[in-house]
Design a protein around this motif. Structure first.
Motif, PDB file in Angstrom:
ATOM      1  N   ASP A 107      25.462  11.543  13.048  1.00  0.00           N
ATOM      2  CA  ASP A 107      26.331  12.543  13.978  1.00  0.00           C
ATOM      3  C   ASP A 107      27.358  11.780  14.681  1.00  0.00           C
ATOM      4  O   ASP A 107      28.249  12.415  15.235  1.00  0.00           O
ATOM      5  N   THR A 108      27.366  10.560  14.451  1.00  0.00           N
ATOM      6  CA  THR A 108      28.558   9.861  14.966  1.00  0.00           C
ATOM      7  C   THR A 108      30.081  10.382  14.516  1.00  0.00           C
ATOM      8  O   THR A 108      30.276  10.223  13.357  1.00  0.00           O
ATOM      9  N   ALA A 109      30.880  10.624  15.400  1.00  0.00           N
ATOM     10  CA  ALA A 109      32.120  11.357  14.838  1.00  0.00           C
ATOM     11  C   ALA A 109      32.902  11.560  16.292  1.00  0.00           C
ATOM     12  O   ALA A 109      32.618  11.612  17.329  1.00  0.00           O
ATOM     13  N   VAL A 110      34.466  11.922  15.761  1.00  0.00           N
ATOM     14  CA  VAL A 110      35.076  12.513  16.963  1.00  0.00           C
ATOM     15  C   VAL A 110      34.921  14.011  17.075  1.00  0.00           C
ATOM     16  O   VAL A 110      34.705  14.698  15.956  1.00  0.00           O
ATOM     17  N   TYR A 111      34.556  14.450  18.233  1.00  0.00           N
ATOM     18  CA  TYR A 111      34.023  16.031  18.215  1.00  0.00           C
ATOM     19  C   TYR A 111      35.395  16.597  18.890  1.00  0.00           C
ATOM     20  O   TYR A 111      35.769  16.350  19.969  1.00  0.00           O
ATOM     21  N   TYR A 112      35.717  18.015  18.210  1.00  0.00           N
ATOM     22  CA  TYR A 112      36.976  18.582  18.841  1.00  0.00           C
ATOM     23  C   TYR A 112      36.242  20.095  19.064  1.00  0.00           C
ATOM     24  O   TYR A 112      35.814  20.631  18.329  1.00  0.00           O
ATOM     25  N   CYS A 113      36.998  20.198  20.300  1.00  0.00           N
ATOM     26  CA  CYS A 113      36.720  21.742  20.882  1.00  0.00           C
ATOM     27  C   CYS A 113      37.945  22.577  20.136  1.00  0.00           C
ATOM     28  O   CYS A 113      38.820  22.314  19.768  1.00  0.00           O
ATOM     29  N   ASN A 114      37.488  23.949  19.668  1.00  0.00           N
ATOM     30  CA  ASN A 114      38.376  24.693  18.925  1.00  0.00           C
ATOM     31  C   ASN A 114      38.132  26.221  19.643  1.00  0.00           C
ATOM     32  O   ASN A 114      37.023  26.553  20.366  1.00  0.00           O
ATOM     33  N   ALA A 115      39.464  26.950  19.660  1.00  0.00           N
ATOM     34  CA  ALA A 115      39.343  28.004  20.226  1.00  0.00           C
ATOM     35  C   ALA A 115      40.391  29.053  19.595  1.00  0.00           C
ATOM     36  O   ALA A 115      41.461  28.578  19.264  1.00  0.00           O
ATOM     37  N   ASP A 116      39.905  30.284  19.269  1.00  0.00           N
ATOM     38  CA  ASP A 116      40.968  31.324  18.605  1.00  0.00           C
ATOM     39  C   ASP A 116      41.105  32.181  19.952  1.00  0.00           C
ATOM     40  O   ASP A 116      40.015  32.943  20.333  1.00  0.00           O
ATOM     41  N   LEU A 117      42.308  32.527  20.327  1.00  0.00           N
ATOM     42  CA  LEU A 117      42.882  32.953  21.608  1.00  0.00           C
ATOM     43  C   LEU A 117      44.172  33.692  21.481  1.00  0.00           C
ATOM     44  O   LEU A 117      44.756  33.479  20.519  1.00  0.00           O
ATOM     45  N   PHE A 118      44.420  34.714  22.356  1.00  0.00           N
ATOM     46  CA  PHE A 118      45.502  35.329  22.526  1.00  0.00           C
ATOM     47  C   PHE A 118      46.148  34.667  23.793  1.00  0.00           C
ATOM     48  O   PHE A 118      45.583  34.858  25.087  1.00  0.00           O
ATOM     49  N   ARG A 119      47.527  34.153  23.541  1.00  0.00           N
ATOM     50  CA  ARG A 119      48.281  34.015  24.870  1.00  0.00           C
ATOM     51  C   ARG A 119      48.716  35.047  25.611  1.00  0.00           C
ATOM     52  O   ARG A 119      49.207  35.912  25.043  1.00  0.00           O
ATOM     53  N   SER A 120      48.686  34.969  26.859  1.00  0.00           N
ATOM     54  CA  SER A 120      49.058  36.168  28.047  1.00  0.00           C
ATOM     55  C   SER A 120      50.655  36.446  27.705  1.00  0.00           C
ATOM     56  O   SER A 120      51.059  37.439  28.061  1.00  0.00           O
ATOM     57  N   SER A 121      51.255  35.446  27.597  1.00  0.00           N
ATOM     58  CA  SER A 121      52.876  35.487  27.734  1.00  0.00           C
ATOM     59  C   SER A 121      53.486  36.524  26.737  1.00  0.00           C
ATOM     60  O   SER A 121      54.418  37.106  27.102  1.00  0.00           O
ATOM     61  N   ASP A 122      52.826  36.358  25.563  1.00  0.00           N
ATOM     62  CA  ASP A 122      53.430  37.245  24.417  1.00  0.00           C
ATOM     63  C   ASP A 122      52.454  37.844  23.516  1.00  0.00           C
ATOM     64  O   ASP A 122      52.691  38.378  22.521  1.00  0.00           O
ATOM     65  N   TYR A 123      50.903  37.612  23.855  1.00  0.00           N
ATOM     66  CA  TYR A 123      50.038  38.062  23.000  1.00  0.00           C
ATOM     67  C   TYR A 123      49.949  37.435  21.730  1.00  0.00           C
ATOM     68  O   TYR A 123      49.295  38.055  20.659  1.00  0.00           O
ATOM     69  N   THR A 124      50.531  36.200  21.456  1.00  0.00           N
ATOM     70  CA  THR A 124      50.347  35.405  20.381  1.00  0.00           C
ATOM     71  C   THR A 124      49.013  34.833  20.026  1.00  0.00           C
ATOM     72  O   THR A 124      48.436  34.449  21.133  1.00  0.00           O
ATOM     73  N   ARG A 125      48.691  35.119  18.839  1.00  0.00           N
ATOM     74  CA  ARG A 125      47.052  34.600  18.632  1.00  0.00           C
ATOM     75  C   ARG A 125      47.340  32.954  18.158  1.00  0.00           C
ATOM     76  O   ARG A 125      48.037  32.702  17.325  1.00  0.00           O
ATOM     77  N   LEU A 126      46.392  32.447  18.844  1.00  0.00           N
ATOM     78  CA  LEU A 126      46.709  30.836  18.579  1.00  0.00           C
ATOM     79  C   LEU A 126      45.223  30.664  18.106  1.00  0.00           C
ATOM     80  O   LEU A 126      44.096  30.867  18.771  1.00  0.00           O
TER      81      LEU A 126
END
Length: 121
Positions: A89-108
């Motif tokens: 399990d040794t590794a670098v762990y990364y958080c990930n998110a699928d979201l919409f930015r509020s300024s222009d509703y761009t999906r990131l």
């Protein structure tokens, strides 16, 4: 600016437990799926676990039954509770998110900077 910040990594002996946390901050309209990926040296980044805004979870076969992914009540936080850790399990762990930015509703689709998890045998 939208960013993800992880915390909670460290060194643990095999069989031990760790809890990773991730918070999404900035101009966020909504967050869909959040998850955790990991990358071991010399290997590709792989999905560990993911959770939708409705609470549906998905785990890789290698961690199913040992790891639990949770969303915070505010929905901008995600946790990864890891039990029965193994050296692999040794590794670098990364958080990930699928979201919409509020300024222009761009999906990131964003990743955090990563947190190191090291499991000693």
């Amino acid at each position: 600016q939208v960013q993800l910040v992880e915390s909670g990594g460290g060194l643990v002996q095999a069989g031990g437990s760790l809890r990773l946390s991730c918070v999404a901050s900035g101009s966020i309209f909504s967050i869909n799926t959040m998850g955790w990926y990991r990358q071991a040296p010399g290997k590709q980044r792989e999905l560990v676990a993911a959770i939708t805004s409705g609470g549906t979870t998905n785990y890789s076969g290698s961690v199913k039954g040992r790891f639990t992914i949770l969303r915070g009540n505010a929905k901008n936080m995600v946790y990864l509770q890891m039990y029965s850790l193994k050296p692999e399990d040794t590794a670098v762990y990364y958080c990930n998110a699928d979201l919409f930015r509020s300024s222009d509703y761009t999906r990131l689709n964003l990743f955090g900077q990563g947190t190191q998890v090291t499991v000693s045998s």
